[in-house]
Design a protein around this motif. Structure first.
Motif, PDB file in Angstrom:
ATOM      1  N   UNK A   1       0.808  -1.221   0.000  1.00  0.00           N
ATOM      2  CA  UNK A   1       0.000   0.000   0.000  1.00  0.00           C
ATOM      3  C   UNK A   1       0.841   1.272   0.000  1.00  0.00           C
ATOM      4  N   UNK A   2       1.876   1.334   0.835  1.00  0.00           N
ATOM      5  CA  UNK A   2       2.629   2.591   0.952  1.00  0.00           C
ATOM      6  C   UNK A   2       3.281   2.967  -0.374  1.00  0.00           C
ATOM      7  N   UNK A   3       3.793   1.963  -1.099  1.00  0.00           N
ATOM      8  CA  UNK A   3       4.469   2.270  -2.357  1.00  0.00           C
ATOM      9  C   UNK A   3       3.457   2.555  -3.463  1.00  0.00           C
ATOM     10  N   UNK A   4       2.332   1.856  -3.456  1.00  0.00           N
ATOM     11  CA  UNK A   4       1.276   2.148  -4.431  1.00  0.00           C
ATOM     12  C   UNK A   4       0.802   3.590  -4.264  1.00  0.00           C
ATOM     13  N   UNK A   5       0.569   4.008  -3.025  1.00  0.00           N
ATOM     14  CA  UNK A   5       0.146   5.387  -2.773  1.00  0.00           C
ATOM     15  C   UNK A   5       1.200   6.388  -3.244  1.00  0.00           C
ATOM     16  N   UNK A   6       2.456   6.095  -2.963  1.00  0.00           N
ATOM     17  CA  UNK A   6       3.523   7.008  -3.391  1.00  0.00           C
ATOM     18  C   UNK A   6       3.567   7.114  -4.915  1.00  0.00           C
ATOM     19  N   UNK A   7       3.419   5.993  -5.599  1.00  0.00           N
ATOM     20  CA  UNK A   7       3.422   6.019  -7.061  1.00  0.00           C
ATOM     21  C   UNK A   7       2.244   6.825  -7.606  1.00  0.00           C
ATOM     22  N   UNK A   8       1.077   6.655  -6.992  1.00  0.00           N
ATOM     23  CA  UNK A   8      -0.106   7.379  -7.446  1.00  0.00           C
ATOM     24  C   UNK A   8       0.018   8.876  -7.169  1.00  0.00           C
ATOM     25  N   UNK A   9       0.511   9.218  -5.992  1.00  0.00           N
ATOM     26  CA  UNK A   9       0.618  10.625  -5.616  1.00  0.00           C
ATOM     27  C   UNK A   9       1.647  11.353  -6.466  1.00  0.00           C
ATOM     28  N   UNK A  10       2.704  10.662  -6.856  1.00  0.00           N
ATOM     29  CA  UNK A  10       3.725  11.309  -7.679  1.00  0.00           C
ATOM     30  C   UNK A  10       3.195  11.618  -9.076  1.00  0.00           C
ATOM     31  N   UNK A  11       2.289  10.770  -9.570  1.00  0.00           N
ATOM     32  CA  UNK A  11       1.703  11.010 -10.891  1.00  0.00           C
ATOM     33  C   UNK A  11       0.666  12.121 -10.846  1.00  0.00           C
ATOM     34  N   UNK A  12      -0.074  12.215  -9.722  1.00  0.00           N
ATOM     35  CA  UNK A  12      -0.988  13.325  -9.502  1.00  0.00           C
ATOM     36  C   UNK A  12      -2.245  13.329 -10.331  1.00  0.00           C
ATOM     37  N   UNK A  13      -2.629  12.213 -10.949  1.00  0.00           N
ATOM     38  CA  UNK A  13      -3.806  12.228 -11.813  1.00  0.00           C
ATOM     39  C   UNK A  13      -4.997  11.491 -11.208  1.00  0.00           C
ATOM     40  N   UNK A  14      -4.835  10.942 -10.015  1.00  0.00           N
ATOM     41  CA  UNK A  14      -5.906  10.199  -9.351  1.00  0.00           C
ATOM     42  C   UNK A  14      -6.229  10.898  -8.038  1.00  0.00           C
ATOM     43  N   UNK A  15      -7.521  11.095  -7.770  1.00  0.00           N
ATOM     44  CA  UNK A  15      -7.940  11.782  -6.545  1.00  0.00           C
ATOM     45  C   UNK A  15      -8.052  10.759  -5.411  1.00  0.00           C
ATOM     46  N   UNK A  16      -6.986  10.681  -4.624  1.00  0.00           N
ATOM     47  CA  UNK A  16      -6.906   9.686  -3.556  1.00  0.00           C
ATOM     48  C   UNK A  16      -7.524  10.251  -2.282  1.00  0.00           C
ATOM     49  N   UNK A  17      -8.447   9.506  -1.698  1.00  0.00           N
ATOM     50  CA  UNK A  17      -9.054   9.888  -0.425  1.00  0.00           C
ATOM     51  C   UNK A  17      -8.039   9.654   0.698  1.00  0.00           C
ATOM     52  N   UNK A  18      -7.999  10.571   1.658  1.00  0.00           N
ATOM     53  CA  UNK A  18      -7.230  10.345   2.888  1.00  0.00           C
ATOM     54  C   UNK A  18      -7.980   9.281   3.676  1.00  0.00           C
TER      55      UNK A  18
END
Length: 232
Positions: free
Chosen positions: A205-222
């Motif tokens: 999970x931690x690395x998936x979130x980091x990969x998604x956040x770095x791309x910045x195209x998906x609105x991830x819920x806290x």
């Protein structure tokens, strides 16, 4: 009628379409962690009310409904949920030749580590088991499992493990987790405006979130904050 409309509006505000939830699963540990057992996972999924799910199984496993035996949450909770709701779902693990390539490389890396450093392999296993027992002792809710603190602990454990086992293991895990993130992005693009729930193993999970956040195209819920507001 007005009360029903108000309740619907409140739910929509709390859980708007287009949001993406990335949630950890524990596999067989769901049976032994009271704060995040199978019933708790079911309550979480029911609260999110996903319109689309992304799952850490291969597309073949999802189609055949046959998973690695340790993934008890799939046979006990997730597959029955899909059958009951008809929600579309997609597998995010590598499949086919890529699955064989990555799992084979990981298996060889861990085998070589055990042969060259048996004491280190034993110590690493003991550390992981103790870390999970300690985390479970401190978890009181699904929010605790999906918290920044838990992600930090797991990330540190993964960094130590990959450093000990060697570069091949680290490269495989990074490619595996990038595959999860890429498949989630594909699903979000293909289902604009839909509320998406990704279920992924806690060590990814931690690395998936980091990969998604770095791309910045998906609105991830806290997720941690959302779960605490929901009392989960």
């Amino acid at each position: 009628m007005m009360a029903a409309a108000s309740a619907a509006a409140t739910q929509a505000l709390a859980n708007p379409p287009g949001d993406v939830f990335v949630i950890s699963t524990l596999y067989a540990r769901h049976r032994t962690v009271p704060a995040y057992g199978l019933a708790a996972l079911q309550r979480l999924i029911d609260a999110v009310k996903p319109e689309v799910l992304v799952l850490d199984v291969t597309p073949t496993e999802l189609r055949d409904r046959k998973v690695w035996p340790g993934k008890v949450e799939y046979t006990e909770v997730i597959f029955p949920y899909l059958d009951a709701t008809g929600a579309p779902a997609f597998g995010s693990e590598p499949d086919g030749a890529l699955f064989t390539e990555l799992t084979g490389a990981a298996g060889q890396a861990y085998k070589a580590f055990g042969e060259r450093n048996p004491a280190g392999a034993k110590a690493l296993d003991e550390l992981k088991q103790a870390t999970y027992r300690a985390m479970a002792a401190g978890w009181a809710s699904a929010a605790d499992v999906n918290s920044a603190k838990t992600d930090q602990l797991v990330a540190a454990m993964r960094e130590l493990e990959e450093g000990l086992v060697g570069g091949a293991a680290a490269r495989v895990q990074q490619q595996w987790d990038q595959h999860h993130a890429d498949r989630l992005r594909d699903v979000v693009r293909a289902h604009p405006g839909k509320r998406v729930l990704m279920l992924v193993g806690i060590e990814s999970r931690h690395r998936v979130l980091r990969n998604l956040q770095s791309a910045g195209e998906v609105r991830i819920v806290d997720t941690e904050a959302w779960l605490r507001r929901a009392g989960l």
